[in-house]
Design an enzyme around this catalytic site. Structure first.
Site, short mmCIF file in Angstrom:
data_model
loop_
_atom_site.label_atom_id
_atom_site.label_comp_id
_atom_site.label_asym_id
_atom_site.label_seq_id
_atom_site.Cartn_x
_atom_site.Cartn_y
_atom_site.Cartn_z
N HIS A 42 0.87 -1.18 0.00
CA HIS A 42 0.00 0.00 0.00
C HIS A 42 0.91 1.23 0.00
O HIS A 42 2.03 1.17 0.51
CB HIS A 42 -0.83 -0.04 1.29
N ASP A 81 3.22 -4.31 7.80
CA ASP A 81 1.99 -3.53 7.71
C ASP A 81 0.84 -4.52 7.89
O ASP A 81 0.53 -5.31 6.98
CB ASP A 81 1.96 -2.85 6.33
N GLN A 109 -4.44 -5.03 6.95
CA GLN A 109 -5.47 -5.94 6.44
C GLN A 109 -5.45 -7.30 7.12
O GLN A 109 -6.23 -8.18 6.78
CB GLN A 109 -5.28 -6.14 4.92
N LYS A 166 -10.19 -0.84 10.86
CA LYS A 166 -10.30 -2.02 9.99
C LYS A 166 -10.54 -3.29 10.81
O LYS A 166 -10.56 -4.38 10.28
CB LYS A 166 -9.01 -2.17 9.17
N CYS A 169 -4.81 2.39 -3.70
CA CYS A 169 -3.54 2.89 -3.11
C CYS A 169 -2.43 1.86 -3.31
O CYS A 169 -1.54 1.73 -2.45
CB CYS A 169 -3.68 3.24 -1.64
N1 C6P Z 1 -6.35 0.53 2.89
C1 C6P Z 1 -8.20 0.15 1.37
O1 C6P Z 1 -9.30 0.41 0.90
P1 C6P Z 1 -4.96 3.77 7.30
O2 C6P Z 1 -5.54 4.65 6.24
O3 C6P Z 1 -3.76 4.39 7.95
O4 C6P Z 1 -5.97 3.26 8.28
O5 C6P Z 1 -4.46 2.44 6.54
C2 C6P Z 1 -3.60 2.56 5.45
C3 C6P Z 1 -3.33 1.21 4.88
C4 C6P Z 1 -2.08 0.66 5.01
N2 C6P Z 1 -1.80 -0.58 4.58
C5 C6P Z 1 -2.72 -1.34 3.99
C6 C6P Z 1 -2.37 -2.74 3.56
C7 C6P Z 1 -4.01 -0.85 3.81
O6 C6P Z 1 -4.94 -1.60 3.23
C8 C6P Z 1 -4.33 0.47 4.24
C9 C6P Z 1 -5.67 1.08 3.98
C10 C6P Z 1 -7.69 0.96 2.54
O7 C6P Z 1 -7.50 -0.75 0.92
C11 C6P Z 1 -7.82 2.42 2.28
S1 C6P Z 1 -6.75 2.97 1.00
#
Ligand code: C6P
Length: 419
Positions: free
Chosen positions: A133, A210, A213, A236, A376
């Site tokens: 991401h 990370d 997910q 999440k 992203c």
């Molecule tokens: N992915 C998706 O629709 P935040 O925004 O900080 O809570 O998470 C960012 C982020 C980082 N790593 C991974 C693997 C992610 O999936 C995400 C967020 C969302 O896939 C919003 S772009």
């Protein structure tokens, strides 16, 4: 007769009871019952989480660590209880190793800034993957830009799995850190973090994972994974927005300089210098998000009540079923592992020549929420030579009927765009 094993029986989910906990699911959108398949973007919140947040504001609201009065005491206790809950959820050895952040993005930026500037210099190497991401790419680009470090990338194969075989060539004595997601948000791939940790450590590098997910969908135990940093977002995992966590090994946190300066993170402030509070407070400058942490505890307790293995089992069944059903559609291409065992909740696909945004719009007219775009993960899109995919992402409160509605809605797309 196929025997029903106790393992399977133990992993049965009372889906009716679970869905009753999610009021948001009990509505119609555009005249259809809502089918929420955008869980990778954010999960829905059970009633206990919403209630915990309201109760906190109704009963306990006060700033933490400051006032010596009853409400502040309660608030501080709730805040630290949330830290303990998050430590338990991630299998962290101690609550003090959990730093609260705004989310995964801030957790990774914290490491790239605080650890990065102290440990990475010109000519050093940072290993990323094309499956990341943007949150796990851009902070490292900023660090590399300012220090003169070099970014190196692990590729994926056509099936969306990391090319672990490239690690031997990518890891060098200059590698300082390897950064990889536990579960891919665009392809759903579950990555072999334990093996990557071993390889990174053998090369003298650290491993940042990370876990945005993964935290809801697969069992996570940072000790067993053997990583050094683990980042995740509360929103999440059925918790509130604007809150996340960084786990790091205590000795690493202790050696790291602060990320931001301000109240709460200091021990002594003089005119020319300051000294820092103990870990983890050193990394939590300013008033923290204490109300949402109260709701996070409720979310974790709710998920613990259901059971992680139960969640994983149910979602796995859904993903396997959804993939089978999706494959019935003419001209569908599903990205990511063809073997559902190697996947968590997200399924990305393209359908004939239909633009993913058109697919999402047609589905929305039928009350079905999915995401369309690059998610992203522009490097993933580039890897497959596409601009965007449609992505349906499942959670434990979804059903096989949700997958059926998706396939039915996509049948409509085929009718409209089909050649
Ligand atoms: N992915 C998706 O629709 P935040 O925004 O900080 O809570 O998470 C960012 C982020 C980082 N790593 C991974 C693997 C992610 O999936 C995400 C967020 C969302 O896939 C919003 S772009």
């Amino acid at each position: 007769m196929t025997p029903v094993t106790t393992a399977v029986a133990a992993t049965a989910l009372d889906i009716g009871a679970v869905r009753a906990d999610f009021l948001v699911l009990q509505q119609e959108v555009n005249g259809f019952p809502l089918v929420y398949l955008d869980n990778a973007a954010t999960s829905q919140k059970p009633a206990v989480v919403i209630r915990a947040l309201a109760d906190f504001y109704r009963r306990d609201n006060a700033n933490v660590h400051r006032g010596i009065h009853e409400l502040s005491r309660r608030s501080t206790e709730a805040y630290e209880a949330a830290r303990a809950s998050m430590a338990r959820w991630l299998g962290a050895p101690a609550p003090a190793e959990i730093v609260f952040t705004r989310g995964t993005t801030e957790a990774i930026n914290l490491v790239a800034s605080a650890w990065g500037y102290a440990n990475v210099s010109e000519g050093d190497e940072i290993v990323l993957t094309v499956l990341e991401h943007h949150s796990n790419i851009v902070p490292w680009q900023l660090l590399a830009g300012r220090t003169g470090a070099r970014l190196r990338y692990l590729d994926i194969d056509d099936d969306g799995r990391l090319r672990i075989d490239q690690l031997g060539q990518l890891l060098t004595p200059r590698t300082k850190i390897v950064c990889v997601n536990h579960v891919s948000n665009s392809l759903g791939t579950i990555n072999p973090v334990r093996e990557i940790a071993r390889r990174a450590h053998d090369a003298g590098a650290l491993l940042l994972v990370d876990g945005a997910q993964a935290a809801l969908h697969v069992p996570v135990n940072v000790t067993e994974l053997g990583c050094d940093f683990y980042a995740c977002s509360a929103h999440k995992m059925c918790g509130p927005t604007g809150l996340g966590a960084l786990w790091a090994r205590r000795e690493i946190l202790e050696a790291m300089p602060p990320y931001q300066g301000g109240g709460e993170m200091i021990s002594v402030v003089e005119k020319e210098y300051s000294t820092w509070a103990a870990v983890p407070h050193k990394f939590e400058a300013g008033t923290p998000n204490f109300a949402d942490t109260a709701a996070l505890t409720a979310a974790i307790e709710y998920l613990e009540g259901i059971g992680r293995d139960v969640i994983r089992h149910h979602e796995h069944d859904l993903v396997r079923y959804a993939m089978e059903r999706l494959r019935e559609l003419p001209g569908i291409r599903i990205y990511g592992p063809s073997n559902p065992e190697q996947r968590a909740g997200a399924i990305s696909f393209t359908l004939q020549d239909a633009h993913p945004h058109d697919i999402a719009t047609i589905l929305d007219h039928r009350g079905i929420a999915i995401r369309a775009g690059h998610h992203c993960t522009q490097l993933v899109m580039k890897r497959y030579g596409i601009a965007a995919t449609a992505r349906a992402s499942f959670a434990f409160y979804n059903t096989r009927e949700d997958a059926d509605s998706l396939v039915e809605g996509l049948g409509e797309v085929v009718k409209i765009f089909g050649s």
